[in-house]
Design a protein around this motif. Sequence first.
Motif, PDB file in Angstrom:
ATOM      1  N   VAL A  55       0.840  -1.202   0.000  1.00 15.05           N
ATOM      2  CA  VAL A  55       0.000   0.000   0.000  1.00 15.05           C
ATOM      3  C   VAL A  55       0.877   1.255   0.000  1.00 15.05           C
ATOM      4  N   SER A  56       1.894   1.273   0.841  1.00 15.50           N
ATOM      5  CA  SER A  56       2.814   2.414   0.868  1.00 15.50           C
ATOM      6  C   SER A  56       3.546   2.546  -0.463  1.00 15.50           C
ATOM      7  N   PHE A  57       3.886   1.412  -1.041  1.00 12.77           N
ATOM      8  CA  PHE A  57       4.554   1.408  -2.341  1.00 12.77           C
ATOM      9  C   PHE A  57       3.670   2.069  -3.399  1.00 12.77           C
ATOM     10  N   LEU A  58       2.374   1.694  -3.423  1.00 16.58           N
ATOM     11  CA  LEU A  58       1.455   2.268  -4.404  1.00 16.58           C
ATOM     12  C   LEU A  58       1.252   3.763  -4.172  1.00 16.58           C
ATOM     13  N   ALA A  59       1.156   4.157  -2.896  1.00 18.37           N
ATOM     14  CA  ALA A  59       0.988   5.582  -2.595  1.00 18.37           C
ATOM     15  C   ALA A  59       2.183   6.379  -3.104  1.00 18.37           C
ATOM     16  N   ASP A  60       3.374   5.857  -2.875  1.00 15.72           N
ATOM     17  CA  ASP A  60       4.585   6.529  -3.337  1.00 15.72           C
ATOM     18  C   ASP A  60       4.645   6.546  -4.857  1.00 15.72           C
ATOM     19  N   TYR A  61       4.233   5.435  -5.461  1.00 12.44           N
ATOM     20  CA  TYR A  61       4.258   5.327  -6.922  1.00 12.44           C
ATOM     21  C   TYR A  61       3.357   6.380  -7.561  1.00 12.44           C
ATOM     22  N   PHE A  62       2.117   6.501  -7.074  1.00 14.06           N
ATOM     23  CA  PHE A  62       1.181   7.458  -7.668  1.00 14.06           C
ATOM     24  C   PHE A  62       1.582   8.897  -7.362  1.00 14.06           C
ATOM     25  N   GLU A  63       2.165   9.130  -6.191  1.00 14.66           N
ATOM     26  CA  GLU A  63       2.628  10.482  -5.872  1.00 14.66           C
ATOM     27  C   GLU A  63       3.715  10.920  -6.847  1.00 14.66           C
ATOM     28  N   ARG A  64       4.653  10.026  -7.107  1.00 12.07           N
ATOM     29  CA  ARG A  64       5.723  10.359  -8.042  1.00 12.07           C
ATOM     30  C   ARG A  64       5.190  10.484  -9.463  1.00 12.07           C
ATOM     31  N   LEU A  65       4.183   9.696  -9.769  1.00 12.75           N
ATOM     32  CA  LEU A  65       3.584   9.766 -11.096  1.00 12.75           C
ATOM     33  C   LEU A  65       2.932  11.125 -11.314  1.00 12.75           C
ATOM     34  N   VAL A  66       2.241  11.622 -10.289  1.00  9.49           N
ATOM     35  CA  VAL A  66       1.584  12.928 -10.386  1.00  9.49           C
ATOM     36  C   VAL A  66       2.616  14.046 -10.479  1.00  9.49           C
ATOM     37  N   LEU A  67       3.646  13.971  -9.630  1.00  9.36           N
ATOM     38  CA  LEU A  67       4.669  15.023  -9.636  1.00  9.36           C
ATOM     39  C   LEU A  67       5.439  15.053 -10.946  1.00  9.36           C
TER      40      LEU A  67
END
Length: 278
Positions: A55-67
């Motif tokens: 879950v933390s991995f996905l949150a980090d993944y989408f955050e970086r994707l947005v940025l």
Amino acid sequence: MAAYEKRRVAAGSGRAEQAGGALGSEAEFLLRAGVTAMVREALLKVLEARPEEPVSFLADYFERLVLGSPGAAGDAAAEPPGPPQRLARALWYVGLAHHSHRTAFDSNTGAAYEVLGGGGRRRAAGVDGRLYSELLRRICQRGEAPAEAAAALLRRVRCRDHEAVPFDVFRYGVLTCFVLLEFAAKADALFAVLDGGSGAADASVCQAVLRALEEALGSGHFTQPRRYLEAGSRLGPDGLALAMDRALQERKLSSSMSREEFLKKATALFVAKVKPVE
């Protein structure tokens, strides 16, 4: 009664058609917006990296994707992110999967290469030696490898700042840095056996173990960095015990060796075997 049943069936059929149409329009919306492909890619990344906290991995993944998306830059969307942002994303990519998971590691390294090589209005696409060397430096900072060993390794695998770095060289440098970190961690665990928790070990025993490790690594340079770890594992419990026993039998008055000194000597053996980038 029959007329009522017909109206009820017709109404139910209408609601089903509306629901089916709604589901179809929702699926079409997700497809048009790119959400379906985005989620599929995220799930593939989870399966490749197999993180301890998905879950933390996905949150980090989408955050970086947005940025990292063009829309996040507003009017400057025509320009890709600057070097600091690209380096951060590349560092994240190469750390997603352990290098032993070869397919995932190679895929993530390729993604990092593309991120660093993104061209803009004023520069051609491609990874230059400056960004490549900085990425390697940041990788080496993530572990317990001595600074001297990391610096010596970077001198062997770096490219000139203005040089275009081919992907094969890029992958070799990234992989070698991660292997150095793992080699240092294994050397640290080995010293923990020697010092018994005291923080210092008998110098003669440490030297005997280092000689045995050097013999296990063999002579010459390996073209595949993973083989350094395989060669080091040849030492094995029996070889280690034999080296320690021989040192204990032959030792006289001996000084002690600290963890830092042992790690420096062990990682220096590793760096000496790394094939320089030509």
